[in-house]
Design a protein around this motif. Structure first.
Motif, PDB file in Angstrom:
ATOM      1  N   TRP A  98      -3.759   2.012   8.800  1.00  0.00           N
ATOM      2  CA  TRP A  98      -4.469   2.256   7.570  1.00  0.00           C
ATOM      3  C   TRP A  98      -4.598   3.747   7.309  1.00  0.00           C
ATOM      4  N   GLY A 134       0.842  -1.128   0.022  1.00  0.00           N
ATOM      5  CA  GLY A 134       0.059  -0.081  -0.160  1.00  0.00           C
ATOM      6  C   GLY A 134       0.703   1.168   0.021  1.00  0.00           C
ATOM      7  N   TYR A 192     -13.472  -4.309  -5.448  1.00  0.00           N
ATOM      8  CA  TYR A 192     -13.170  -5.259  -4.230  1.00  0.00           C
ATOM      9  C   TYR A 192     -14.374  -6.264  -3.860  1.00  0.00           C
ATOM     10  N   ASN A 203       1.113   2.368  -3.474  1.00  0.00           N
ATOM     11  CA  ASN A 203      -0.183   2.466  -4.086  1.00  0.00           C
ATOM     12  C   ASN A 203      -0.542   1.019  -5.085  1.00  0.00           C
ATOM     13  N   GLN A 222      -5.394   2.646  -7.220  1.00  0.00           N
ATOM     14  CA  GLN A 222      -3.863   2.204  -7.046  1.00  0.00           C
ATOM     15  C   GLN A 222      -3.330   2.787  -8.518  1.00  0.00           C
ATOM     16  N   ARG A 243     -12.275  -5.712   5.697  1.00  0.00           N
ATOM     17  CA  ARG A 243     -11.182  -5.523   4.703  1.00  0.00           C
ATOM     18  C   ARG A 243      -9.644  -5.095   5.050  1.00  0.00           C
ATOM     19  N   ALA A 248     -12.609  -0.617   7.448  1.00  0.00           N
ATOM     20  CA  ALA A 248     -12.013   0.752   7.798  1.00  0.00           C
ATOM     21  C   ALA A 248     -12.603   1.793   8.742  1.00  0.00           C
ATOM     22  N   ARG A 307     -10.883  -1.257  -0.924  1.00  0.00           N
ATOM     23  CA  ARG A 307     -11.026   0.198  -0.484  1.00  0.00           C
ATOM     24  C   ARG A 307     -12.442   0.558  -1.062  1.00  0.00           C
ATOM     25  N   ASN A 308     -13.121  -0.120  -1.530  1.00  0.00           N
ATOM     26  CA  ASN A 308     -14.533   0.230  -2.079  1.00  0.00           C
ATOM     27  C   ASN A 308     -15.204  -1.178  -2.711  1.00  0.00           C
ATOM     28  N   GLU A 327      -4.316  -5.274   3.820  1.00  0.00           N
ATOM     29  CA  GLU A 327      -5.589  -4.486   3.521  1.00  0.00           C
ATOM     30  C   GLU A 327      -6.134  -5.265   2.247  1.00  0.00           C
ATOM     31  N   THR A 352      -2.913  -2.257  -4.249  1.00  0.00           N
ATOM     32  CA  THR A 352      -3.886  -2.773  -3.436  1.00  0.00           C
ATOM     33  C   THR A 352      -4.680  -4.011  -3.902  1.00  0.00           C
ATOM     34  N   ARG A 392      -3.037   7.512  -0.527  1.00  0.00           N
ATOM     35  CA  ARG A 392      -4.265   7.481  -1.475  1.00  0.00           C
ATOM     36  C   ARG A 392      -4.153   8.145  -2.545  1.00  0.00           C
TER      37      ARG A 392
END
Length: 450
Positions: free
Chosen positions: A441, A84, A377, A87, A103, A388, A402, A372-373, A369, A89, A446
């Motif tokens: 986290w 991560g 995922y 970047n 990512q 997650r 998260a 992220r959404n 991890e 993921t 990001r």
């Protein structure tokens, strides 16, 4: 769990320096589950050659990949850092998919590289097999292998410089490939042995990263029911044929090293990038919960075997020591006498001691991890779908989303199958680990708000 009588770490390293630096081969199997290998209780087909490697070395039962899916898992090994932070993921795909996943399109060459460190210390470096850290699909500007420190390479479609012999068309594999799907591991083993033969006067560092046993499973035609009918590329019979051939090729590697006179001074690591999918009812996960794409143990706890004759005692199992993928860079560098730049600050720690016969607990948390959404995922489905985020600290493993929801706490030493959630009864440990996981986290970069 086990007691070993041997010389201490320091005399062993002194012997290594006198004998010359060892070759290093990292075999990273693709989507191999904890329960695929005979030495780990696998029941699908015999794996006598992988088991032979285990018999001549050390088997760890608590090795963890850096992620439950290929691209970030591979980045964690190469960089020795949490993926991560660069970047990564999930798996790399099209530019749109990568953006939706939050990512990057490829690993920046500014990232640290184990191959580069070994090359700077005089090693010949090669990468033979799957890459999947940039290149392929509509990503055409990924850096070449040389920028990561590799002298030679032969790789698949998911790379910046795909090998024409296995990429006749603009896709992962094709019937038009001159090297057929079932012969790709053989091709990569041949490349590895040829590379090491041509560099016998120089220590070698090799990534041997086949794309077996990833689907689609395409076994040799003669294994397909004696040629009477083609097997479907997702069925168990096809998997068995592919695994059987894969084991044969590991045997060819071991025999080839012996013929070259390199077997005694070569460190071989055998592991997997992430868990299995499909798992055939969990059988490929070896009794662990979860699969590829899951932060339960079946997605991140992998088989791990290391052999180095005369240095790592043969036929031993370490059930106590945790090892993380990010630990491989500092650990192998220590064993090989490779100097790590003072500017490098990785997430792994030197665990050479446990490989040389001194089991110990890992005195640093491990973090993961995946998710992220809900765009990129939304997998896996059912009970293998995990929260997650996850952290392992000693005997405890905590998972949560998260936003602090879906908290699960397991004593992973006593409950490796993750059946009993202790979140309610262990409030102090839950609070401590959820706080550490949230802080970790929030520390990650990001790329966008998706």
């Amino acid at each position: 769990m086990w007691i070993i009588l041997c010389v201490s770490v320091f005399p062993v390293l002194a012997q290594r320096r006198e004998a010359g630096r060892p070759n290093v081969i990292v075999i990273l199997t693709d989507d191999m589950g904890y329960g695929d290998v005979g030495a780990y209780g696998g029941r699908f087909v015999p794996t006598p050659n992988i088991d032979r490697l285990a018999a001549r070395g050390l088997k760890l039962t608590q090795y963890y990949s850096g992620a439950p899916i290929c691209s970030p898992s591979r980045a964690s090994i190469l960089t020795g850092m949490q993926p991560g932070k660069w970047n990564f993921t999930t798996f790399l795909d099209t530019q749109k998919h990568n953006k939706d996943a939050g990512q990057i399109d490829y690993l920046t060459p500014e990232a640290p590289s184990m191959a580069r460190f070994f090359k700077s210390s005089g090693y010949a470096t090669g990468h033979f097999g799957k890459w999947h850290m940039g290149g392929g699909r509509d990503v055409t500007n990924a850096p070449g292998f040389a920028q990561y420190g590799f002298d030679e390479h032969a790789s698949t479609y998911e790379s910046p410089e795909p090998d024409p012999a296995i990429t006749a068309t603009n896709w992962i594999w094709s019937d038009k490939d001159s090297i057929k799907r079932w012969d790709r591991t053989k091709y990569f083993v041949d490349k590895t042995l040829d590379f090491m033969k041509r560099h016998k006067g120089q220590p070698c560092f090799v990534n041997l990263w086949p794309d077996e046993v990833h689907t689609p499973w395409v076994p040799k035609p003669e294994t397909e029911n004696a040629g009477k009918s083609a097997l479907k590329p997702q069925e168990e019979a096809a998997f068995k044929g592919v695994l059987k051939e894969y084991d044969v090729q590991i045997g060819r590697l071991l025999d080839g090293l012996k013929e070259l006179g390199l077997a005694e001074n070569t460190i071989i690591i055998f592991t997997s990038d992430n868990g299995a999918l499909p798992t055939f009812g969990g059988a490929r996960s070896g009794g662990l919960r979860g699969s590829k794409l899951s932060l339960y143990e079946g997605g991140i706890r992998m088989p791990f075997i290391i052999s180095w004759p005369g240095h790592i005692q043969a036929n031993k199992t370490d059930d106590r020591s945790e090892l993380h993928a990010t630990d491989l860079l500092p650990t192998l560098s220590k064993l090989a006498g490779v100097k790590i730049p003072a500017t490098y600050h990785g997430d792994g720690i030197d665990r050479s001691g446990i490989l040389l016969g001194k089991p110990s607990l890992r005195k640093k948390e491990m973090y993961w991890e995946y998710g992220r959404n809900d765009i990129a995922y939304n997998y896996p489905k059912g009970t293998d779908r995990s929260p997650r985020l996850a952290v392992r600290s000693g005997e405890w493993k905590l998972l949560m989303d998260a936003d602090g929801s879906k908290v699960e706490l397991y004593n992973i030493v006593k409950d490796s199958a993750e059946t009993t959630n202790l979140q309610a009864s262990e409030a102090k440990i839950t609070k401590e680990l959820s706080g550490k996981l949230t802080a970790w986290w929030k520390s990650l970069p990001r790329l966008n708000a998706n």
